[in-house]
Design a protein around this motif. Structure first.
Motif, PDB file in Angstrom:
ATOM      1  N   ARG A 160       0.832  -1.186   0.000  1.00 56.74           N
ATOM      2  CA  ARG A 160       0.000   0.000   0.000  1.00 56.74           C
ATOM      3  C   ARG A 160       0.871   1.242   0.000  1.00 56.74           C
ATOM      4  N   GLY A 161       0.675   2.089  -1.011  1.00 58.14           N
ATOM      5  CA  GLY A 161       1.480   3.303  -1.118  1.00 58.14           C
ATOM      6  C   GLY A 161       0.614   4.536  -1.087  1.00 58.14           C
ATOM      7  N   LEU A 162       0.956   5.514  -1.914  1.00 57.52           N
ATOM      8  CA  LEU A 162       0.232   6.779  -1.950  1.00 57.52           C
ATOM      9  C   LEU A 162      -1.261   6.537  -2.086  1.00 57.52           C
ATOM     10  N   ASP A 163      -2.030   7.314  -1.367  1.00 60.85           N
ATOM     11  CA  ASP A 163      -3.503   7.225  -1.405  1.00 60.85           C
ATOM     12  C   ASP A 163      -3.998   5.833  -1.031  1.00 60.85           C
ATOM     13  N   TRP A 164      -3.166   5.060  -0.355  1.00 60.66           N
ATOM     14  CA  TRP A 164      -3.510   3.683   0.009  1.00 60.66           C
ATOM     15  C   TRP A 164      -3.828   2.858  -1.248  1.00 60.66           C
ATOM     16  N   SER A 165      -3.221   3.224  -2.395  1.00 62.59           N
ATOM     17  CA  SER A 165      -3.392   2.422  -3.603  1.00 62.59           C
ATOM     18  C   SER A 165      -2.458   1.232  -3.554  1.00 62.59           C
ATOM     19  N   TRP A 166      -2.730   0.289  -4.456  1.00 61.93           N
ATOM     20  CA  TRP A 166      -1.886  -0.903  -4.532  1.00 61.93           C
ATOM     21  C   TRP A 166      -0.583  -0.569  -5.250  1.00 61.93           C
ATOM     22  N   TYR A 167       0.541  -0.831  -4.609  1.00 62.09           N
ATOM     23  CA  TYR A 167       1.854  -0.649  -5.233  1.00 62.09           C
ATOM     24  C   TYR A 167       2.611  -1.959  -5.190  1.00 62.09           C
ATOM     25  N   TRP A 168       3.103  -2.408  -6.335  1.00 61.75           N
ATOM     26  CA  TRP A 168       4.011  -3.547  -6.333  1.00 61.75           C
ATOM     27  C   TRP A 168       5.367  -3.058  -5.860  1.00 61.75           C
ATOM     28  N   PRO A 169       6.190  -3.977  -5.356  1.00 59.95           N
ATOM     29  CA  PRO A 169       7.480  -3.525  -4.831  1.00 59.95           C
ATOM     30  C   PRO A 169       8.286  -2.739  -5.875  1.00 59.95           C
ATOM     31  N   TRP A 170       8.069  -3.013  -7.172  1.00 60.39           N
ATOM     32  CA  TRP A 170       8.867  -2.328  -8.188  1.00 60.39           C
ATOM     33  C   TRP A 170       8.199  -1.040  -8.672  1.00 60.39           C
ATOM     34  N   ASP A 171       7.003  -0.731  -8.206  1.00 56.72           N
ATOM     35  CA  ASP A 171       6.367   0.535  -8.612  1.00 56.72           C
ATOM     36  C   ASP A 171       7.036   1.707  -7.900  1.00 56.72           C
ATOM     37  N   ASP A 172       7.018   2.852  -8.549  1.00 57.48           N
ATOM     38  CA  ASP A 172       7.652   4.036  -7.980  1.00 57.48           C
ATOM     39  C   ASP A 172       6.669   4.779  -7.086  1.00 57.48           C
ATOM     40  N   TRP A 173       7.063   4.907  -5.806  1.00 60.04           N
ATOM     41  CA  TRP A 173       6.187   5.536  -4.833  1.00 60.04           C
ATOM     42  C   TRP A 173       6.077   7.050  -5.016  1.00 60.04           C
ATOM     43  N   HIS A 174       6.844   7.605  -5.967  1.00 60.84           N
ATOM     44  CA  HIS A 174       6.763   9.060  -6.146  1.00 60.84           C
ATOM     45  C   HIS A 174       5.560   9.448  -6.992  1.00 60.84           C
ATOM     46  N   TYR A 175       5.005   8.501  -7.691  1.00 57.45           N
ATOM     47  CA  TYR A 175       3.883   8.829  -8.579  1.00 57.45           C
ATOM     48  C   TYR A 175       2.603   8.217  -8.041  1.00 57.45           C
ATOM     49  N   HIS A 176       1.522   8.954  -8.142  1.00 63.19           N
ATOM     50  CA  HIS A 176       0.216   8.419  -7.770  1.00 63.19           C
ATOM     51  C   HIS A 176      -0.202   7.366  -8.787  1.00 63.19           C
ATOM     52  N   GLN A 177      -0.820   6.313  -8.309  1.00 67.02           N
ATOM     53  CA  GLN A 177      -1.388   5.347  -9.239  1.00 67.02           C
ATOM     54  C   GLN A 177      -2.562   6.020  -9.939  1.00 67.02           C
ATOM     55  N   PRO A 178      -2.760   5.757 -11.227  1.00 62.09           N
ATOM     56  CA  PRO A 178      -3.909   6.363 -11.911  1.00 62.09           C
ATOM     57  C   PRO A 178      -5.187   5.981 -11.177  1.00 62.09           C
ATOM     58  N   ALA A 179      -6.031   6.969 -10.961  1.00 62.48           N
ATOM     59  CA  ALA A 179      -7.280   6.688 -10.256  1.00 62.48           C
ATOM     60  C   ALA A 179      -8.049   5.618 -11.019  1.00 62.48           C
ATOM     61  N   GLY A 180      -8.463   4.588 -10.313  1.00 58.59           N
ATOM     62  CA  GLY A 180      -9.133   3.464 -10.965  1.00 58.59           C
ATOM     63  C   GLY A 180     -10.412   3.899 -11.653  1.00 58.59           C
TER      64      GLY A 180
END
Ligand code: HEM
Lengths: 284, 256
Positions: A160-180
């Motif tokens: 769980r990263g920014l905005d409590w979105s799903w982040y894989w370990p290789w995703d960059d935590w600096h960017y918000h996941q696109p809103a679903g």
């Protein structure tokens, strides 16, 4: 001296214990080789364990000191805000349940359920040794709850990263996941559209306007418990007989509610259902 | 050399001071090994003899004992930290920062306190898991399992109250998440089911009682401080005493 041999105290009836105290000299003579002196055997074991544990704590502390972030400020909310890891299971539940359920009712049920365990497990076997085959149901039930708890914690800590979105370990935590793109819908709305039911309420109780679809969600919700209660009662008579009426009901309330948690999670993930049951006072 | 040590010990053992403290000789004979368990208040937590099976590490994994050890470590390091920490929102953060910069070994004490807290939460869970897996909650130990659940909850609440004290962003917002949940308590929370219907508002509900206000501020910090440093450790010590007492009375469930 050997009244301290733990075995004897296990006899919980008072007269039984007294009798065994009186017989203590005899007991001492019968089986002294089964027991060992606590000093040095146990005391040294504890000492070694403690020293290893303290060494590990010191090592970890030197390698990784305690964190201290910015001064607390009500103006800037960190993103994400995470509770300590051991509460992240509960925080993760907040994705699927309202705070009154995730933060209050479910934890209370976990605690009550834990307290009940010794009183609702009448199985005399498997006491004092590891066994799966002699107590399958209790092992599976407890193991399931435990696994659920730890899986939720792992998800909360690592995925769980920014905005409590799903982040894989290789995703960059600096960017918000696109809103679903998914929009969550209440079950009663889905049913309403699916079955072409009328939106106008059947009855209105104060603030509560009960539509046909709403009534169906109630029926489904209660049916979940009803089926859960009756199936073992009808098809696992032995299970019911061993527990008796009171224990059976306690076990089933806890067990079915526990199964309800992953069920709601799946309904949310697979069918984008927000709430399965909606009332003006609470939503599930 | 060994001979000399033995001679010294023989003399020391005969002095009035030694005898006033220890009521027996060095525990190298069976008699003295039994006496030491009777006459030492800490060792008296143990029986004199245990079944051989109880020593098997693969039965308990030492987890109950380790939980206790972490509690002791937390108490010791916690007392040191208390010398330097004032629960005042204007200085708490700086006090914690000073521990890491200007106080000798401050950083170490804080780190050990933190790591032990994590370790204690982890080991108490694993201990409970072990007790379940060995079926050790079965009669006559049902009540000790209940005492254990109380200890588990107390451990979690202790950790949580401690989390606020550094008064950094992590602390404030972790506790804010928790107080939002208290607000949502059914019947007694302003945002919970039937809370408003029963007359609960942000100024008299469960979260208000917890925080001593409507936001996480000075009264919340003081409350958490008193709970963390005084009330909950006392509660914990009390229930640990009951827990250990019951283990002694009921005996140990380990294999024969
Ligand atoms: C602060 C927390 C706790 C401490 C310090 C503690 C300490 C201990 C210790 C030292 C033992 C002796 C055996 C061993 O080391 O495993 C023990 C046994 C036991 N504990 Fe705990 N414990 C704690 C929490 C719990 C919890 C959370 C439970 C269960 C919910 C529990 C239930 C039991 C039971 C039933 C026994 C007897 C086991 C047997 O006879 O095999 N304890 N505890």
């Amino acid at each position: 001296m050997s009244d301290k041999v733990s075995d004897l105290a296990q006899d919980s009836s008072k007269s039984g214990r007294l009798a065994s105290l009186i017989k203590k000299t005899a007991a001492e003579k019968v089986e002294p080789e089964d027991t060992v002196l606590v000093w040095p055997n146990l005391v040294y074991l504890e000492l070694i364990c403690s020293m290893v544990a303290v060494a590990i704590m010191l090592f970890l502390s030197l390698v990784s000191p305690a964190p201290l972030e910015e001064l607390a400020s009500a103006d800037t909310t960190p993103n994400p805000t995470k509770a300590p890891w051991y509460f992240l299971g509960l925080q993760e539940l907040l994705v699927y349940f309202d705070p009154w359920l995730a933060g209050m009712v479910l934890p209370t049920m976990i605690i009550v359920g834990l307290v009940l365990i010794p009183y609702v497990d009448p199985n005399p076997r498997g006491k004092g040794y590891y066994t799966f085959s002699e107590r399958k149901f209790s092992m599976l039930g407890f193991g399931f709850g435990l696994a659920l708890w730890w899986v939720l914690i792992v998800v909360g800590v690592f995925f769980r990263g920014l905005d409590w979105s799903w982040y894989w370990p290789w995703d960059d935590w600096h960017y918000h996941q696109p809103a679903g793109a998914v929009k969550l819908v209440d079950l009663e709305i889905i049913l309403q559209n699916l079955l072409g039911l009328s939106e106008s309420p059947l009855v209105t109780l104060g603030r509560y306007a009960i539509t046909t679809a709403n009534l169906i969600t109630w029926v489904l919700f209660l049916a979940f418990y009803a089926v859960g209660f009756t199936v073992p009662f009808l098809f696992f008579r032995d299970f019911y007989r061993r527990l008796g009426f009171v224990r059976y009901n306690l076990v089933m309330v806890m067990f079915i509610s526990m199964m309800g948690v992953p069920m709601k999670i799946f309904v949310r993930l697979l069918a984008d259902v927000k709430y399965v049951l909606v009332t003006p006072w609470f939503k599930i | 050399m060994l001979n000399l040590l033995q001679k010294i010990r023989a003399i020391v053992n005969k002095t009035q001071v030694f005898k006033s403290i220890f009521r027996h000789g060095y525990p190298d004979t069976d008699g003295n090994r039994a006496l030491v368990m009777f006459s030492n208040v800490i060792l008296h937590l143990h029986p004199v003899r245990v079944r051989r099976g109880a020593l098997k590490i693969k039965f308990t994994w030492c987890l109950g004992g380790l939980t206790f050890l972490f509690f002791i470590l937390l108490a010791i390091t916690g007392v040191v930290l208390m010398f330097y920490y004032v629960p005042d929102t204007r200085r708490a953060y700086n006090d914690i920062r000073d521990l890491g910069t200007v106080i000798y070994f401050g950083s170490l004490f804080r780190a050990v306190h933190r790591w032990s807290a994590h370790a204690m939460v982890f080991s108490v869970w694993m201990h409970m898991t072990r007790v379940f897996m060995t079926g050790s909650y079965k009669p006559p130990r049902e009540f000790n399992w209940v005492v254990g659940v109380i200890l588990l909850v107390t451990t979690l609440v202790l950790s949580w109250t401690g989390y606020l004290l550094p008064w950094d962003q992590l602390a404030l917002w972790a506790v804010t998440v928790g107080s939002k949940m208290a607000e949502a308590t059914p019947f007694i929370g302003a945002a919970g089911p039937f809370g408003p219907e029963l007359g609960f508002t942000a100024e008299n509900d469960m979260a208000f009682a917890l925080l001593g206000g409507t936001v996480v501020g000075q009264s919340a910090l003081l409350r958490f401080y008193v709970l963390h440093c005084l009330a909950l450790p006392l509660l914990m010590a009390l229930f640990i005493a009951v827990h250990f007492w019951r283990i002694r009375k009921d005996g140990f469930s380990g294999p024969l």
